[in-house]
Design a protein around this motif. Structure first.
Motif, PDB file in Angstrom:
ATOM      1  N   PRO A   8       0.616  -1.148  -0.055  1.00 26.89           N
ATOM      2  CA  PRO A   8       0.041  -0.018  -0.002  1.00 26.89           C
ATOM      3  C   PRO A   8       1.004   1.309   0.067  1.00 26.89           C
ATOM      4  O   PRO A   8       1.897   1.334   0.558  1.00 26.89           O
ATOM      5  CB  PRO A   8      -0.820  -0.144   1.384  1.00 26.89           C
ATOM      6  N   HIS A   9       0.335   2.346  -0.668  1.00 30.67           N
ATOM      7  CA  HIS A   9       1.070   3.579  -0.515  1.00 30.67           C
ATOM      8  C   HIS A   9       0.105   4.574  -0.389  1.00 30.67           C
ATOM      9  O   HIS A   9      -1.241   4.674  -1.035  1.00 30.67           O
ATOM     10  CB  HIS A   9       1.669   3.740  -2.231  1.00 30.67           C
ATOM     11  N   SER A  10       0.483   5.602   0.419  1.00 33.46           N
ATOM     12  CA  SER A  10      -0.546   6.629   0.903  1.00 33.46           C
ATOM     13  C   SER A  10      -1.189   7.569  -0.408  1.00 33.46           C
ATOM     14  O   SER A  10      -2.196   8.058  -0.003  1.00 33.46           O
ATOM     15  CB  SER A  10       0.005   7.404   2.075  1.00 33.46           C
ATOM     16  N   ALA A  11      -0.165   7.824  -1.123  1.00 36.64           N
ATOM     17  CA  ALA A  11      -0.877   8.669  -2.186  1.00 36.64           C
ATOM     18  C   ALA A  11      -1.956   8.050  -2.940  1.00 36.64           C
ATOM     19  O   ALA A  11      -2.932   8.529  -3.351  1.00 36.64           O
ATOM     20  CB  ALA A  11       0.181   9.010  -3.164  1.00 36.64           C
ATOM     21  N   ARG A  12      -1.810   6.446  -3.334  1.00 32.99           N
ATOM     22  CA  ARG A  12      -2.639   5.773  -3.951  1.00 32.99           C
ATOM     23  C   ARG A  12      -3.970   5.512  -2.972  1.00 32.99           C
ATOM     24  O   ARG A  12      -5.277   5.211  -3.497  1.00 32.99           O
ATOM     25  CB  ARG A  12      -2.163   4.372  -4.534  1.00 32.99           C
ATOM     26  N   MET A  13      -3.734   5.386  -1.521  1.00 35.53           N
ATOM     27  CA  MET A  13      -4.905   5.279  -0.778  1.00 35.53           C
ATOM     28  C   MET A  13      -5.587   6.655  -0.901  1.00 35.53           C
ATOM     29  O   MET A  13      -7.096   6.488  -0.847  1.00 35.53           O
ATOM     30  CB  MET A  13      -4.314   4.977   1.044  1.00 35.53           C
ATOM     31  N   TYR A  14      -4.882   7.641  -1.025  1.00 36.56           N
ATOM     32  CA  TYR A  14      -5.584   8.980  -0.834  1.00 36.56           C
ATOM     33  C   TYR A  14      -6.591   8.968  -2.253  1.00 36.56           C
ATOM     34  O   TYR A  14      -7.559   9.422  -2.382  1.00 36.56           O
ATOM     35  CB  TYR A  14      -4.847  10.231  -0.672  1.00 36.56           C
ATOM     36  N   ASP A  15      -5.783   8.643  -3.355  1.00 36.07           N
ATOM     37  CA  ASP A  15      -6.591   8.517  -4.611  1.00 36.07           C
ATOM     38  C   ASP A  15      -7.904   7.399  -4.593  1.00 36.07           C
ATOM     39  O   ASP A  15      -8.815   7.942  -5.104  1.00 36.07           O
ATOM     40  CB  ASP A  15      -5.747   7.835  -5.569  1.00 36.07           C
TER      41      ASP A  15
END
Ligand code: SAM
Length: 105
Positions: A8-15
């Motif tokens: 998981p990556h925070s920027a993609r979670m935000y997306d």
């Protein structure tokens, strides 16, 4: 660059919170865990985005700002800052900056 889409990556979670399409199963799974602990996460992300749009539109339309520096751009999402400000001021210019290599700036 290795995007490590298995992690998981925070920027993609935000997306994902914003309803974007630039996320992978590991991001969605982690995002759902975060939402279980903080159900307002998607609402907070959308409200953050809505504030950005309102503030930028005001600065371009009412204050006359024509140069914008977007520090911490994140993964592109619609509307992006240049779309907002150029809608009211076509000569407005935007520089995007992000320290995360997965963000295309
Ligand atoms: C939650 S996203 C916000 C995206 C967008 N600005 C928004 O409001 O919807 C935060 C972004 O800030 C970036 N960021 C965090 N610290 C930074 C720094 N010191 N310099 C540049 N970018 C940074 C992260 O990589 C991430 O892409």
């Amino acid at each position: 660059m290795d995007l490590r889409v298995d992690q998981p990556h925070s920027a993609r979670m935000y997306d994902y919170y914003l309803g974007g399409k630039d996320n992978f199963p590991a991001d969605r799974e982690a995002a759902e865990q975060a939402i279980a602990a903080f159900p307002n996460a998607p609402l907070a992300a959308r409200q953050n985005r809505a504030f950005l749009v309102r503030a930028a539109r005001y600065l371009a339309a009412e204050v006359g700002i024509r140069q914008f520096l977007d520090v911490g751009t994140g993964i592109p999402t619609s509307p992006n800052l240049h779309e907002v400000v150029q809608d009211v001021a076509p000569d407005a210019r935007v520089v995007y900056a992000d320290n995360d290599p997965i963000v295309p700036v």
